[in-house]
Write a protein that holds these residues in place. Structure first.
Motif, PDB file in Angstrom:
ATOM      1  N   GLY A 174       0.798  -1.213   0.000  1.00  0.00           N
ATOM      2  CA  GLY A 174       0.000   0.000   0.000  1.00  0.00           C
ATOM      3  C   GLY A 174       0.832   1.264   0.000  1.00  0.00           C
ATOM      4  N   LEU A 175       1.912   1.260   0.768  1.00  0.00           N
ATOM      5  CA  LEU A 175       2.796   2.426   0.814  1.00  0.00           C
ATOM      6  C   LEU A 175       3.487   2.644  -0.527  1.00  0.00           C
ATOM      7  N   LEU A 176       3.973   1.554  -1.141  1.00  0.00           N
ATOM      8  CA  LEU A 176       4.622   1.688  -2.447  1.00  0.00           C
ATOM      9  C   LEU A 176       3.639   2.138  -3.512  1.00  0.00           C
ATOM     10  N   ALA A 177       2.416   1.628  -3.460  1.00  0.00           N
ATOM     11  CA  ALA A 177       1.408   2.031  -4.441  1.00  0.00           C
ATOM     12  C   ALA A 177       1.078   3.514  -4.311  1.00  0.00           C
ATOM     13  N   ALA A 178       1.021   4.014  -3.079  1.00  0.00           N
ATOM     14  CA  ALA A 178       0.705   5.430  -2.876  1.00  0.00           C
ATOM     15  C   ALA A 178       1.841   6.326  -3.346  1.00  0.00           C
ATOM     16  N   VAL A 179       3.081   5.891  -3.133  1.00  0.00           N
ATOM     17  CA  VAL A 179       4.230   6.726  -3.488  1.00  0.00           C
ATOM     18  C   VAL A 179       4.510   6.675  -4.989  1.00  0.00           C
ATOM     19  N   GLU A 248       5.888  17.056  -1.024  1.00  0.00           N
ATOM     20  CA  GLU A 248       6.405  17.686  -2.225  1.00  0.00           C
ATOM     21  C   GLU A 248       7.758  18.337  -1.961  1.00  0.00           C
ATOM     22  N   ALA A 249       7.915  18.944  -0.795  1.00  0.00           N
ATOM     23  CA  ALA A 249       9.196  19.553  -0.445  1.00  0.00           C
ATOM     24  C   ALA A 249      10.297  18.494  -0.342  1.00  0.00           C
ATOM     25  N   ALA A 250       9.954  17.347   0.225  1.00  0.00           N
ATOM     26  CA  ALA A 250      10.941  16.267   0.329  1.00  0.00           C
ATOM     27  C   ALA A 250      11.327  15.750  -1.050  1.00  0.00           C
ATOM     28  N   LYS A 251      10.355  15.664  -1.959  1.00  0.00           N
ATOM     29  CA  LYS A 251      10.673  15.225  -3.316  1.00  0.00           C
ATOM     30  C   LYS A 251      11.578  16.226  -4.022  1.00  0.00           C
ATOM     31  N   LEU A 252      11.332  17.516  -3.795  1.00  0.00           N
ATOM     32  CA  LEU A 252      12.183  18.541  -4.403  1.00  0.00           C
ATOM     33  C   LEU A 252      13.604  18.496  -3.856  1.00  0.00           C
ATOM     34  N   ARG A 253      13.752  18.030  -2.618  1.00  0.00           N
ATOM     35  CA  ARG A 253      15.100  17.884  -2.047  1.00  0.00           C
ATOM     36  C   ARG A 253      15.824  16.687  -2.629  1.00  0.00           C
ATOM     37  N   GLY A 254      15.102  15.846  -3.398  1.00  0.00           N
ATOM     38  CA  GLY A 254      15.718  14.685  -3.990  1.00  0.00           C
ATOM     39  C   GLY A 254      15.621  13.431  -3.159  1.00  0.00           C
ATOM     40  N   TYR A 259      12.795   6.827   1.716  1.00  0.00           N
ATOM     41  CA  TYR A 259      12.886   7.908   2.708  1.00  0.00           C
ATOM     42  C   TYR A 259      11.505   8.506   2.970  1.00  0.00           C
ATOM     43  N   LEU A 260      10.749   8.720   1.901  1.00  0.00           N
ATOM     44  CA  LEU A 260       9.410   9.277   2.085  1.00  0.00           C
ATOM     45  C   LEU A 260       8.535   8.340   2.904  1.00  0.00           C
ATOM     46  N   GLU A 264       8.393  10.192   6.439  1.00  0.00           N
ATOM     47  CA  GLU A 264       7.318  11.162   6.245  1.00  0.00           C
ATOM     48  C   GLU A 264       5.916  10.532   6.322  1.00  0.00           C
ATOM     49  N   ILE A 265       5.715   9.422   5.619  1.00  0.00           N
ATOM     50  CA  ILE A 265       4.371   8.849   5.528  1.00  0.00           C
ATOM     51  C   ILE A 265       4.059   7.950   6.704  1.00  0.00           C
TER      52      ILE A 265
END
Length: 354
Positions: A174-179, A248-254, A259-260, A264-265
């Motif tokens: 579920g986590l992988l599907a959401a990300v 979104e901020a974490a994704k912009l940090r690369g 990690y997300l 984060e999640i």
């Protein structure tokens, strides 16, 4: 008039008057309602019915006292933050935690608690209870009490392992599907829908008939059956989190997907997932008990509550309630886990008692 009846009604009326005098409205309504109900029951069923009511009320009072004492015990052992949360726990949740704790102790220390081995024959078939056998013997002369103690280890332990595996599979998916989204989300979602469309008991019976009733097979089959439920909840919870600004901020940090998920999640979806774990355990536990009752679960001579109900079912024809004891153990654990889960869902919903 029977002295028991006089004492029974006198005690209820006196307790109702005390509750009214001290202005405890809830206690007064409960006690006086019990008095009126008992009056009707006494007219219809007589003294024997009142004795049953007395025993039931006594058991409820004992359960409430044990629940309150166990909650205070946990508060004393807990850190200030957890102790504050425990003080808000209702007595039903405290009772559930006490029952879970009791089952855990019985399962862990079964060889030391049980007076006999789970497969040890010590008496004749269906021997009555005596000083050596608290609940008598089963159809082979084995001690039923010892087998119930060992059943706490086998039945609950197997259900716990299967639940953990189902939860890991479903939560990770579920986590992988959401990300990730996209084709992976669609493929995982449709796979979960297909598995959930097949009735769980029929699916389990089919798989176990094909692959056998080995414990590892039972664990894998049950985990596959219930992991889609966890997947759908995790996907829904995580789907509401991945659209947040800090993601979104974490994704912009690369930051990468793991990690997300890890930082984060997952920390923001812990409460509903823990509550779902309790519910999944109940479903898995009941399914395994049902499979054992049908002869496709835990195999003899290993003690299991579901198979114990089937093996001793003939005693019901003779008015013996012994087969109901393992069935009651199954029901008690299921209800207790639901009590705890209800409290956790209430806490995670953000509602507060005034």
């Amino acid at each position: 008039m029977n002295m028991f009846v006089i004492g029974y009604y006198a005690a209820l009326i006196a307790a109702s008057c005390l509750a009214a005098y001290y202005k405890n409205n809830k206690a007064f309504m409960l006690l006086f309602s019990l008095t009126l109900v008992s009056f009707v029951i006494g007219i219809i069923g007589g003294v024997s019915a009142l004795r049953v009511v007395t025993i039931a009320v006594g058991l409820l009072a004992l359960s409430a006292g044990v629940s309150y004492a166990f909650r205070e015990f946990l508060i004393q052992l807990s850190r200030p933050g957890l102790a504050k949360e425990l003080r808000t726990a209702p007595l039903t949740a405290s009772f559930g935690m006490f029952v879970i704790f009791t089952y855990a102790i019985a399962g862990i220390f079964a060889p030391w608690i049980a007076p006999h081995g789970e497969a040890e024959v010590i008496a004749s078939t269906f021997a009555p209870p005596d000083e050596n056998m608290l609940l008598g013997a089963d159809q082979l002369g084995r001690d039923i009490f010892s087998r119930i103690i060992y059943g706490a280890r086998n039945s609950v332990g197997l259900a716990l392992v299967a639940t953990i595996l189902a939860f890991v599979m479903g939560a990770v998916g579920g986590l992988l599907a959401a990300v990730k989204g996209g084709w992976f989300d669609q493929l995982a979602g449709r796979t979960a829908d297909v598995i959930m469309s097949v009735p769980s008991l029929i699916f389990a019976l089919l798989m176990l008939s094909i692959f056998g009733t080995n414990l590892s097979v039972i664990v894998i089959v049950v985990a596959v059956i219930y992991s889609p439920r966890v997947f759908r909840l995790t996907r829904a919870v995580a789907g509401n989190i991945v659209v947040m600004d800090y993601i979104e901020a974490a994704k912009l940090r690369g930051e990468g997907d793991w990690y997300l998920i890890r930082r984060e999640i997952l920390p923001n979806s812990t409460s509903p997932l823990i509550a779902e774990f309790g519910l999944e355990f109940c479903f898995v536990f009941l399914l395994i008990a049902g499979l054992s009752f049908l002869g496709l679960g835990i195999q003899p001579p290993t003690a299991d509550w579901g198979s114990m109900v089937r093996e001793n079912a003939t005693l019901i024809s003779f008015g013996d309630i012994t087969p109901l004891i393992p069935a009651g153990a199954i029901a008690l654990l299921t209800v207790s886990v639901n009590f705890v889960v209800d409290w956790m869902l209430f806490r995670s919903s953000g509602l507060k008692e005034q």
